[in-house]
Design a protein around this motif. Structure first.
Motif, PDB file in Angstrom:
ATOM      1  N   LEU A 248       0.685  -1.077   0.168  1.00 35.50           N
ATOM      2  CA  LEU A 248      -0.308  -0.014   0.364  1.00 35.50           C
ATOM      3  C   LEU A 248       1.056   1.606  -0.309  1.00 35.50           C
ATOM      4  CD1 LEU A 248      -2.920  -0.894   2.467  1.00 35.50           C
ATOM      5  CD2 LEU A 248      -2.944  -0.218  -0.273  1.00 35.50           C
ATOM      6  N   ARG A 249       2.023   1.350   0.844  1.00 34.76           N
ATOM      7  CA  ARG A 249       2.976   2.605   0.629  1.00 34.76           C
ATOM      8  C   ARG A 249       3.416   3.148  -0.039  1.00 34.76           C
ATOM      9  NH1 ARG A 249       3.696   0.460   6.152  1.00 34.76           N
ATOM     10  NH2 ARG A 249       5.725  -1.128   5.439  1.00 34.76           N
ATOM     11  N   GLU A 250       4.196   1.610  -1.263  1.00 31.22           N
ATOM     12  CA  GLU A 250       4.657   1.655  -2.786  1.00 31.22           C
ATOM     13  C   GLU A 250       4.101   2.077  -3.878  1.00 31.22           C
ATOM     14  OE1 GLU A 250       6.163  -2.248  -2.725  1.00 31.22           O
ATOM     15  OE2 GLU A 250       8.064  -1.314  -1.320  1.00 31.22           O
ATOM     16  N   THR A 251       2.556   1.571  -3.571  1.00 34.36           N
ATOM     17  CA  THR A 251       1.465   2.206  -4.501  1.00 34.36           C
ATOM     18  C   THR A 251       1.424   2.650  -4.520  1.00 34.36           C
ATOM     19  OG1 THR A 251       1.431  -0.125  -4.569  1.00 34.36           O
ATOM     20  CG2 THR A 251      -0.198   0.840  -5.853  1.00 34.36           C
ATOM     21  N   TYR A 252       0.599   3.421  -3.296  1.00 35.96           N
ATOM     22  CA  TYR A 252      -0.344   4.819  -2.875  1.00 35.96           C
ATOM     23  C   TYR A 252      -0.014   5.434  -1.776  1.00 35.96           C
ATOM     24  CZ  TYR A 252      -3.669   2.092  -6.313  1.00 35.96           C
ATOM     25  OH  TYR A 252      -3.774   1.629  -7.954  1.00 35.96           O
ATOM     26  N   PRO A 253       1.201   6.428  -1.667  1.00 33.85           N
ATOM     27  CA  PRO A 253       1.921   6.586  -0.144  1.00 33.85           C
ATOM     28  C   PRO A 253       0.701   8.201  -0.339  1.00 33.85           C
ATOM     29  CG  PRO A 253       3.210   6.861  -2.438  1.00 33.85           C
ATOM     30  CD  PRO A 253       2.205   5.958  -3.050  1.00 33.85           C
ATOM     31  N   ASP A 254       0.175   9.020  -1.251  1.00 33.24           N
ATOM     32  CA  ASP A 254      -0.400  10.005  -1.061  1.00 33.24           C
ATOM     33  C   ASP A 254      -1.729  10.240  -0.407  1.00 33.24           C
ATOM     34  OD1 ASP A 254       2.114  11.036  -2.714  1.00 33.24           O
ATOM     35  OD2 ASP A 254       1.256  11.170  -4.184  1.00 33.24           O
ATOM     36  N   LEU A 255      -2.463   8.590  -0.791  1.00 31.74           N
ATOM     37  CA  LEU A 255      -3.551   8.498  -0.866  1.00 31.74           C
ATOM     38  C   LEU A 255      -3.329   7.415   0.888  1.00 31.74           C
ATOM     39  CD1 LEU A 255      -5.659   6.379  -3.087  1.00 31.74           C
ATOM     40  CD2 LEU A 255      -5.962   8.319  -2.767  1.00 31.74           C
ATOM     41  N   LEU A 256      -2.716   7.274   1.014  1.00 35.53           N
ATOM     42  CA  LEU A 256      -2.312   6.692   2.762  1.00 35.53           C
ATOM     43  C   LEU A 256      -1.955   8.214   4.105  1.00 35.53           C
ATOM     44  CD1 LEU A 256      -0.842   3.823   2.457  1.00 35.53           C
ATOM     45  CD2 LEU A 256      -2.982   3.872   2.843  1.00 35.53           C
ATOM     46  N   LYS A 257      -2.160   9.112   3.296  1.00 32.26           N
ATOM     47  CA  LYS A 257      -1.690  10.546   4.176  1.00 32.26           C
ATOM     48  C   LYS A 257      -3.276  11.328   3.905  1.00 32.26           C
ATOM     49  CE  LYS A 257       3.067  10.680   2.700  1.00 32.26           C
ATOM     50  NZ  LYS A 257       4.099  11.804   1.106  1.00 32.26           N
ATOM     51  N   GLN A 258      -3.853  11.023   3.775  1.00 31.76           N
ATOM     52  CA  GLN A 258      -5.518  11.398   3.920  1.00 31.76           C
ATOM     53  C   GLN A 258      -5.956  10.620   4.313  1.00 31.76           C
ATOM     54  OE1 GLN A 258      -7.252  13.313  -0.014  1.00 31.76           O
ATOM     55  NE2 GLN A 258      -5.511  12.169  -1.123  1.00 31.76           N
ATOM     56  N   ARG A 259      -6.991  11.603   5.456  1.00 29.43           N
ATOM     57  CA  ARG A 259      -8.857  11.135   5.895  1.00 29.43           C
ATOM     58  C   ARG A 259      -9.333  10.174   5.200  1.00 29.43           C
ATOM     59  NH1 ARG A 259      -8.411  15.847   8.339  1.00 29.43           N
ATOM     60  NH2 ARG A 259      -9.688  16.311   7.404  1.00 29.43           N
ATOM     61  N   ALA A 260      -9.836   9.178   5.909  1.00 25.57           N
ATOM     62  CA  ALA A 260     -10.952   8.352   4.552  1.00 25.57           C
ATOM     63  C   ALA A 260     -11.851   8.796   4.415  1.00 25.57           C
ATOM     64  CB  ALA A 260     -11.937   7.279   5.967  1.00 25.57           C
ATOM     65  N   GLU A 261     -12.517  10.322   4.479  1.00 27.55           N
ATOM     66  CA  GLU A 261     -13.828  10.844   4.348  1.00 27.55           C
ATOM     67  C   GLU A 261     -12.784  11.860   3.059  1.00 27.55           C
ATOM     68  OE1 GLU A 261     -12.713  14.651   7.863  1.00 27.55           O
ATOM     69  OE2 GLU A 261     -13.754  13.458   8.333  1.00 27.55           O
ATOM     70  N   GLN A 262     -12.014  12.099   3.159  1.00 32.15           N
ATOM     71  CA  GLN A 262     -11.343  12.656   1.621  1.00 32.15           C
ATOM     72  C   GLN A 262     -11.463  11.885   0.413  1.00 32.15           C
ATOM     73  OE1 GLN A 262      -7.565  13.751   3.885  1.00 32.15           O
ATOM     74  NE2 GLN A 262      -8.156  15.453   3.445  1.00 32.15           N
ATOM     75  N   LEU A 263     -11.247  10.676   0.422  1.00 29.95           N
ATOM     76  CA  LEU A 263     -10.877   9.689  -0.404  1.00 29.95           C
ATOM     77  C   LEU A 263     -12.614   8.863  -1.550  1.00 29.95           C
ATOM     78  CD1 LEU A 263      -8.246   8.863   1.255  1.00 29.95           C
ATOM     79  CD2 LEU A 263      -9.146   6.519   0.387  1.00 29.95           C
ATOM     80  N   ASP A 264     -12.948   9.705  -2.567  1.00 29.35           N
ATOM     81  CA  ASP A 264     -13.873   9.124  -2.978  1.00 29.35           C
ATOM     82  C   ASP A 264     -13.791   7.512  -3.448  1.00 29.35           C
ATOM     83  OD1 ASP A 264     -12.333   7.445  -5.230  1.00 29.35           O
ATOM     84  OD2 ASP A 264     -12.486  10.013  -6.024  1.00 29.35           O
ATOM     85  N   LEU A 265     -15.124   7.088  -4.372  1.00 25.01           N
ATOM     86  CA  LEU A 265     -15.265   5.869  -3.825  1.00 25.01           C
ATOM     87  C   LEU A 265     -14.541   4.894  -4.675  1.00 25.01           C
ATOM     88  CD1 LEU A 265     -19.141   6.064  -4.891  1.00 25.01           C
ATOM     89  CD2 LEU A 265     -17.770   5.365  -2.686  1.00 25.01           C
ATOM     90  N   GLN A 266     -13.371   5.514  -5.518  1.00 26.87           N
ATOM     91  CA  GLN A 266     -12.725   4.864  -6.314  1.00 26.87           C
ATOM     92  C   GLN A 266     -11.186   4.614  -6.048  1.00 26.87           C
ATOM     93  OE1 GLN A 266     -14.782   7.403  -8.337  1.00 26.87           O
ATOM     94  NE2 GLN A 266     -15.583   6.558  -9.562  1.00 26.87           N
ATOM     95  N   GLN A 267     -11.135   5.744  -5.352  1.00 27.31           N
ATOM     96  CA  GLN A 267      -9.593   5.591  -4.874  1.00 27.31           C
ATOM     97  C   GLN A 267     -10.244   4.801  -3.754  1.00 27.31           C
ATOM     98  OE1 GLN A 267     -10.325  10.017  -3.621  1.00 27.31           O
ATOM     99  NE2 GLN A 267      -7.733  10.664  -4.434  1.00 27.31           N
ATOM    100  N   PHE A 268     -10.810   4.772  -2.881  1.00 19.41           N
ATOM    101  CA  PHE A 268     -11.237   2.784  -1.961  1.00 19.41           C
ATOM    102  C   PHE A 268     -10.998   1.695  -2.907  1.00 19.41           C
ATOM    103  CE2 PHE A 268     -13.060   6.098   1.121  1.00 19.41           C
ATOM    104  CZ  PHE A 268     -12.217   5.508   2.341  1.00 19.41           C
TER     105      PHE A 268
END
Length: 288
Positions: A248-268
């Motif tokens: 997860l860290r290697e593939t989507y480091p920027d997403l992991l720095k966000q809070r869950a409420e900031q991600l859209d459905l596709q990103q999840f």
């Protein structure tokens, strides 16, 4: 057409507080709910959860639909049987809505599900709807306002939650009507919101193991103020290996720095696919 208040007096009944009974008595609100069910020529059958005294049942029958009315309160069942004794389009199911066999009702094809849901069972009914979504044409529920807002919330909104993601992936959620507490007897403490759940032709992204996906989303929202990386590190719901965290860290480091409420459905979807070494089935390209 007797009102719910008149029927309660006629039969010497009172709403059961322990069952969370709040009867909708305002005719205008009932008409808005029927309108919000979006009944069309293909809607021949409706399953109603918690028919109570039959105020909504009566309007559904008047729309020339066959109705299966689920009601477990024997006092209410007695009223329904007397009120609609001459109504061939009504089937009364004296059963608990939480154990009712919904798939069995789909023998003649998908049906509409409608209900004014008591707060105590609203979450359980929602997840039954999620589980059995293939047998419904659509579902239409009157819910406590705060619960309905979570269902319909979008990313970045304070109401965006576990419900928003789990239901948004497979349903289009539509707000229909705000129903004030004064429309009920007895009046509840907060307002209600009538919402529609329309199954998507295809989910926003595919998931092989829905139970594991649900645990993943619960873990992501477990501590809303923390980043996803911290939530998934300390999660109590889901087993995640060190190798999976590294992926997860290697593939989507920027997403992991966000809070869950900031991600859209596709990103999840992308995160969950990476966690399980799958390919996200989504029309949107993964973030760079």
């Amino acid at each position: 057409m007797p009102t719910s208040a008149q029927l309660l007096k006629q039969y010497g009944l009172a709403p059961k507080k322990t069952w969370g009974q709040n009867f909708l008595v305002d005719p205008g609100s009932l008409d808005r709910i029927v309108q919000g069910c979006h009944l069309d020529r293909d809607d021949k059958r409706v399953v109603e959860i918690g028919a109570g005294l039959g105020a909504l049942t009566e309007r559904l029958l008047a729309a020339d639909r066959k109705v299966v009315a689920i009601e477990r309160d024997r006092d209410m069942v007695h009223v329904l049987r007397e009120r609609f004794a001459e109504e061939p389009g009504l089937t009364i199911a004296e059963e608990n809505a939480l154990t009712f066999d919904y798939p069995a009702q789909a023998d003649d094809g998908p049906f509409k599900l409608v209900g004014n849901l008591p707060y105590q069972i609203s979450s359980s009914i929602l997840f039954l709807t999620l589980e059995h979504r293939s047998v419904f044409r659509s579902a239409h529920f009157l819910l406590q306002k705060e619960v309905a807002q979570r269902l319909a919330a979008t990313p970045g909104n304070k109401d965006y939650s576990i419900l928003s993601v789990l239901f948004g992936r497979v349903f289009q959620v539509q707000r229909e009507a705000l129903i004030g507490k004064g429309a009920f007897v007895p009046p509840p403490k907060i307002d209600s919101l009538f919402v529609s759940l329309f199954p998507r032709r295809e989910p926003v992204f595919a998931v092989e193991d829905e139970k594991r996906f649900t645990l993943f989303i619960k873990a992501a929202f477990h501590q809303r103020r923390k980043t996803l990386e911290n939530c998934l590190k300390r999660q109590p719901f889901l087993e995640i290996s060190d190798d999976q965290r590294t992926t997860l860290r290697e593939t989507y480091p920027d997403l992991l720095k966000q809070r869950a409420e900031q991600l859209d459905l596709q990103q999840f979807g992308f995160l969950y696919a990476a966690l399980n070494h799958e390919t996200a089935d989504s029309p949107v390209s993964p973030p760079a």
